[in-house]
Design a protein around this motif. Sequence first.
Motif, PDB file in Angstrom:
ATOM      1  N   UNK A  81    -123.287 -36.549  16.243  1.00  0.00           N
ATOM      2  CA  UNK A  81    -121.825 -36.368  15.562  1.00  0.00           C
ATOM      3  C   UNK A  81    -121.402 -34.930  15.792  1.00  0.00           C
ATOM      4  N   UNK A  82    -122.470 -33.799  15.385  1.00  0.00           N
ATOM      5  CA  UNK A  82    -121.994 -32.207  15.717  1.00  0.00           C
ATOM      6  C   UNK A  82    -121.674 -31.960  16.990  1.00  0.00           C
ATOM      7  N   UNK A  83    -122.453 -32.352  17.989  1.00  0.00           N
ATOM      8  CA  UNK A  83    -122.324 -32.109  19.212  1.00  0.00           C
ATOM      9  C   UNK A  83    -120.803 -32.613  19.840  1.00  0.00           C
ATOM     10  N   UNK A  84    -120.535 -34.042  19.587  1.00  0.00           N
ATOM     11  CA  UNK A  84    -119.349 -34.416  19.851  1.00  0.00           C
ATOM     12  C   UNK A  84    -118.292 -33.672  19.278  1.00  0.00           C
ATOM     13  N   UNK A  85    -118.190 -33.388  18.022  1.00  0.00           N
ATOM     14  CA  UNK A  85    -117.062 -32.739  17.030  1.00  0.00           C
ATOM     15  C   UNK A  85    -117.097 -31.332  17.777  1.00  0.00           C
ATOM     16  N   UNK A  86    -117.809 -30.567  18.041  1.00  0.00           N
ATOM     17  CA  UNK A  86    -117.877 -29.021  18.249  1.00  0.00           C
ATOM     18  C   UNK A  86    -117.445 -29.056  19.840  1.00  0.00           C
ATOM     19  N   UNK A  87    -117.990 -30.118  20.426  1.00  0.00           N
ATOM     20  CA  UNK A  87    -117.970 -29.934  22.018  1.00  0.00           C
ATOM     21  C   UNK A  87    -116.254 -30.209  22.253  1.00  0.00           C
ATOM     22  N   UNK A 141    -111.875 -38.545  17.690  1.00  0.00           N
ATOM     23  CA  UNK A 141    -112.554 -39.363  18.631  1.00  0.00           C
ATOM     24  C   UNK A 141    -114.134 -39.454  18.531  1.00  0.00           C
ATOM     25  N   UNK A 142    -114.525 -38.710  17.621  1.00  0.00           N
ATOM     26  CA  UNK A 142    -116.146 -38.873  17.370  1.00  0.00           C
ATOM     27  C   UNK A 142    -116.199 -39.991  16.223  1.00  0.00           C
ATOM     28  N   UNK A 143    -115.344 -40.040  15.309  1.00  0.00           N
ATOM     29  CA  UNK A 143    -115.237 -41.296  14.523  1.00  0.00           C
ATOM     30  C   UNK A 143    -115.174 -42.524  14.999  1.00  0.00           C
ATOM     31  N   UNK A 144    -114.148 -42.483  15.928  1.00  0.00           N
ATOM     32  CA  UNK A 144    -114.088 -43.838  16.876  1.00  0.00           C
ATOM     33  C   UNK A 144    -115.345 -44.260  17.714  1.00  0.00           C
ATOM     34  N   UNK A 145    -115.687 -43.133  18.098  1.00  0.00           N
ATOM     35  CA  UNK A 145    -116.953 -43.603  18.906  1.00  0.00           C
ATOM     36  C   UNK A 145    -118.032 -44.265  18.247  1.00  0.00           C
ATOM     37  N   UNK A 146    -118.299 -43.304  16.948  1.00  0.00           N
ATOM     38  CA  UNK A 146    -119.461 -43.873  16.211  1.00  0.00           C
ATOM     39  C   UNK A 146    -119.203 -45.295  15.572  1.00  0.00           C
ATOM     40  N   UNK A 147    -117.921 -45.619  15.618  1.00  0.00           N
ATOM     41  CA  UNK A 147    -117.609 -47.113  15.035  1.00  0.00           C
ATOM     42  C   UNK A 147    -117.655 -48.160  16.264  1.00  0.00           C
ATOM     43  N   UNK A 148    -117.873 -47.853  17.331  1.00  0.00           N
ATOM     44  CA  UNK A 148    -117.799 -48.797  18.420  1.00  0.00           C
ATOM     45  C   UNK A 148    -118.447 -50.058  18.129  1.00  0.00           C
TER      46      UNK A 148
END
Length: 281
Positions: free
Chosen positions: A172-178, A201-208
Motif C-alpha cells: 500500500x505504501x509503495x503504491x501510494x508514494x510511487x 488507484x491503490x485502493x482499487x487495486x487492493x479491492x480487486x
Amino acid sequence: MMESCKGLPGFVWVCPQPSVDRCHRVPRQSVWQTLSFPRVYAAEMPTATDKIEQAVSTDTIKTVNFVSEREIQEYMMKETGKDRLVKMFSKNHIGGWSPEVQFIKQVTTQTALITFLITSFVGGRHAREEFVRKHQATVFSTRFRAFRSLQDSIFMKSLLDGAKWTVKVSLFTVSLLGISQSIAVYRNKSSPWEYSIGLGITAAFLKCNLGLKGMFAGGVFGTVMGLVGGTAIWGIMYALNETQEQRNYWKVQKHLEMEKASRGLLVSPETGEQLQPQPMS
C-alpha cells in the motif's frame, strides 16, 4: 615611594617617582579591600580586537550563486516530464538513488517495521486467548509440554499475522508514494491531486478480489480520502518550502554546479581558485 602621613590617619603619601618632590594623598586601603577581588575598568573606546569580534558577530556570511537564475530556468525549460522520471528511477554518478526514491524507501521501511511490531503483538495476544479457550479440557503430560505448546502457538500466530499485515501495508505504501511522487515529478508541481489519484488507484487495486464493483467503491473512497490527506500534506510541504518545484530547482542548481566544476568553470570570484561543490546525495 609611599610614606605615612602623620596627623591624617587612614591616608598615605604616594610619590610616582623618587625624583619628584610633589606627592598626592590617597586613602589607605582597608583589610576587606585588600582581600577582595581587584576592580577591572573597561576602556570607553573599543579596541581593534573588539571591533573585529563585533564585525564577526554582526555581519552575516553572504553566499555566492555560482549558477545564475537564467541558466537554471533555461535548463528547466528544456527538460521534459519523461526526463525527470528517468532521473527519478536512475542512480546518480556516485551510485545513489534520487531523493524521491530514497524517501519512498525510508517511509516504506519505517512503516513496515512499525506495522510488524504492532500486528505481531496483537496476534500473539489473540493466539494466547485462543489457545486457552481451546485447551481448557486438554490434559498435557507435563507442565513443560503445555508451556511449550502455548509458546509455539503464540510465536507462529505473531509471525504469520505480522508478516501478512507487513506485506499488505508495504504494498500500500509503495503504491501510494510511487504513484504520487511519479505524478509530482512528471508535472514538476506539488498538489493534493497526486495523492488523491495515488490513493484511489491503490485502493482499487487492493479491492480487486471483490470484483469491479468492489474496485470502483474502493477507488472512489480512496480518491476522496486521498484528497483530504493530500491537502494536509501539501500544506505542510508548502510551509516547509519542500514542494516538488523547490526540490527540482535545488537539484538543477546542484547539477549545473557539478557540470561547471567538472569543466573547470566554477571559480571563486574572490580568490580565483577553482571550487568543488559537495556532490549530490
